[in-house]
Design an enzyme around this catalytic site. Structure first.
Site, mmCIF file in Angstrom:
data_model
loop_
_atom_site.group_PDB
_atom_site.id
_atom_site.type_symbol
_atom_site.label_atom_id
_atom_site.label_comp_id
_atom_site.label_asym_id
_atom_site.label_seq_id
_atom_site.Cartn_x
_atom_site.Cartn_y
_atom_site.Cartn_z
ATOM 1 N N LYS A 83 0.817 -1.195 0.000
ATOM 2 C CA LYS A 83 0.000 0.000 0.000
ATOM 3 C C LYS A 83 0.861 1.260 0.000
ATOM 4 O O LYS A 83 0.370 2.357 -0.211
ATOM 5 C CB LYS A 83 -0.860 0.041 1.292
ATOM 6 C CG LYS A 83 -1.765 -1.118 1.481
ATOM 7 C CD LYS A 83 -2.390 -1.062 2.893
ATOM 8 C CE LYS A 83 -2.519 -2.452 3.401
ATOM 9 N NZ LYS A 83 -2.863 -2.503 4.830
ATOM 10 N N GLU A 118 7.053 2.457 -6.939
ATOM 11 C CA GLU A 118 7.348 2.011 -5.573
ATOM 12 C C GLU A 118 7.513 3.206 -4.636
ATOM 13 O O GLU A 118 7.884 4.297 -5.066
ATOM 14 C CB GLU A 118 8.645 1.195 -5.561
ATOM 15 C CG GLU A 118 8.433 -0.315 -5.495
ATOM 16 C CD GLU A 118 7.907 -0.808 -4.140
ATOM 17 O OE1 GLU A 118 7.246 -0.025 -3.413
ATOM 18 O OE2 GLU A 118 8.159 -1.974 -3.812
ATOM 19 N N ASP A 119 7.254 2.971 -3.371
ATOM 20 C CA ASP A 119 7.479 4.007 -2.372
ATOM 21 C C ASP A 119 8.957 4.096 -2.012
ATOM 22 O O ASP A 119 9.548 5.156 -1.966
ATOM 23 C CB ASP A 119 6.643 3.741 -1.105
ATOM 24 C CG ASP A 119 6.771 2.311 -0.574
ATOM 25 O OD1 ASP A 119 7.466 1.476 -1.201
ATOM 26 O OD2 ASP A 119 6.179 2.020 0.484
ATOM 27 N N ASP A 153 14.540 -0.898 -0.620
ATOM 28 C CA ASP A 153 15.412 -1.144 0.523
ATOM 29 C C ASP A 153 16.413 -2.224 0.105
ATOM 30 O O ASP A 153 17.402 -1.945 -0.571
ATOM 31 C CB ASP A 153 14.502 -1.556 1.691
ATOM 32 C CG ASP A 153 15.225 -1.746 3.009
ATOM 33 O OD1 ASP A 153 16.442 -1.535 3.055
ATOM 34 O OD2 ASP A 153 14.575 -2.110 3.997
ATOM 35 N N PHE A 172 14.640 3.888 9.609
ATOM 36 C CA PHE A 172 13.263 3.535 9.325
ATOM 37 C C PHE A 172 12.464 4.790 8.982
ATOM 38 O O PHE A 172 12.332 5.703 9.782
ATOM 39 C CB PHE A 172 12.608 2.743 10.463
ATOM 40 C CG PHE A 172 11.589 1.799 9.893
ATOM 41 C CD1 PHE A 172 11.972 0.550 9.418
ATOM 42 C CD2 PHE A 172 10.270 2.192 9.746
ATOM 43 C CE1 PHE A 172 11.052 -0.288 8.817
ATOM 44 C CE2 PHE A 172 9.345 1.360 9.144
ATOM 45 C CZ PHE A 172 9.737 0.112 8.685
#
Ligand code: IMP
Ligand code: MG
Length: 180
Positions: A42, A98-99, A102, A151
């Site tokens: 999401k 994509e957000d 990583d 993060f």
């Protein structure tokens, strides 16, 4: 700023400006045709909604849901499709939205899968790139910003499904996920 954030990395204004630039770049590169934009649920939803409005060529929109962190702050390397596409990618110019990238495992899997399904081309746009955490090799055609190996939350990005609706991008305080 939300009290669970250590600092703000990108303000609403930074985001707005960078999304507009990415939209212009993508418009230029795809000027001859239609684009099949695939948002990865999401996290990419907010970026996706802003980006498609900054693209001036016809865009077919679809979404895929994949498993990634499952409420933990560490990546597993395993990828599973939770929600598949409604449309076929066959013969289409695909842009994965994509957000954040990583380890790169999610993207590696998605690119391989969509190429195998017969997409004409597969490119990636990610708003954030945690380049120092990369483990799988992935080619990123468009990136918004590089971020440190911390993060990150906000603008769609979550920790345990929280903070997605923050309008800016921040770093989560370590004490909230270490020893959790
Ligand atoms: P990768 O497979 O390790 O590249 O992880 C990709 C996915 O993990 C992203 O699409 C995000 O949904 C999630 N993710 C990775 N890093 C972060 C972060 O710092 N904050 C929130 N979500 C993250
Ligand atoms: Mg994601």
């Amino acid at each position: 700023m939300h009290r669970d954030c250590k600092c703000i990395l990108f303000t609403e204004e930074d985001i707005r400006r960078r999304v507009a630039e990415l939209g212009e770049e993508i418009t230029r590169d795809y000027s001859s045709g239609q684009l099949f934009a695939i948002g990865i649920l999401k996290g990419s939803v907010l970026f996706f909604a802003d980006l498609v409005r900054a693209i001036q060529v016809p865009v077919l929109m679809d979404f895929m849901g994949v498993s990634s962190y499952q409420n933990r702050s560490e990546t597993s390397g395993e990828v599973r499709i939770l929600k598949d596409l409604d449309f076929s990618v066959e013969g289409r110019d695909v842009l994965i939205v994509e957000d954040i990238v990583d380890s790169g495992y999610t993207l590696r899997y998605l690119c391989d899968t969509l190429e195998r399904r017969g997409a004409k081309s597969v490119k990636v746009v990610t708003f954030l790139d945690k380049a120092s955490a990369r483990r799988a090799e992935v080619e990123i055609a468009y990136r918004g910003f590089e971020v440190p190996n911390a993060f990150i939350v906000g603008y769609g990005l979550d920790y345990a499904e929280q903070y997605r609706n923050l309008p800016y991008i921040g770093i989560l305080r370590e004490e909230l996920y270490q020893h959790a």
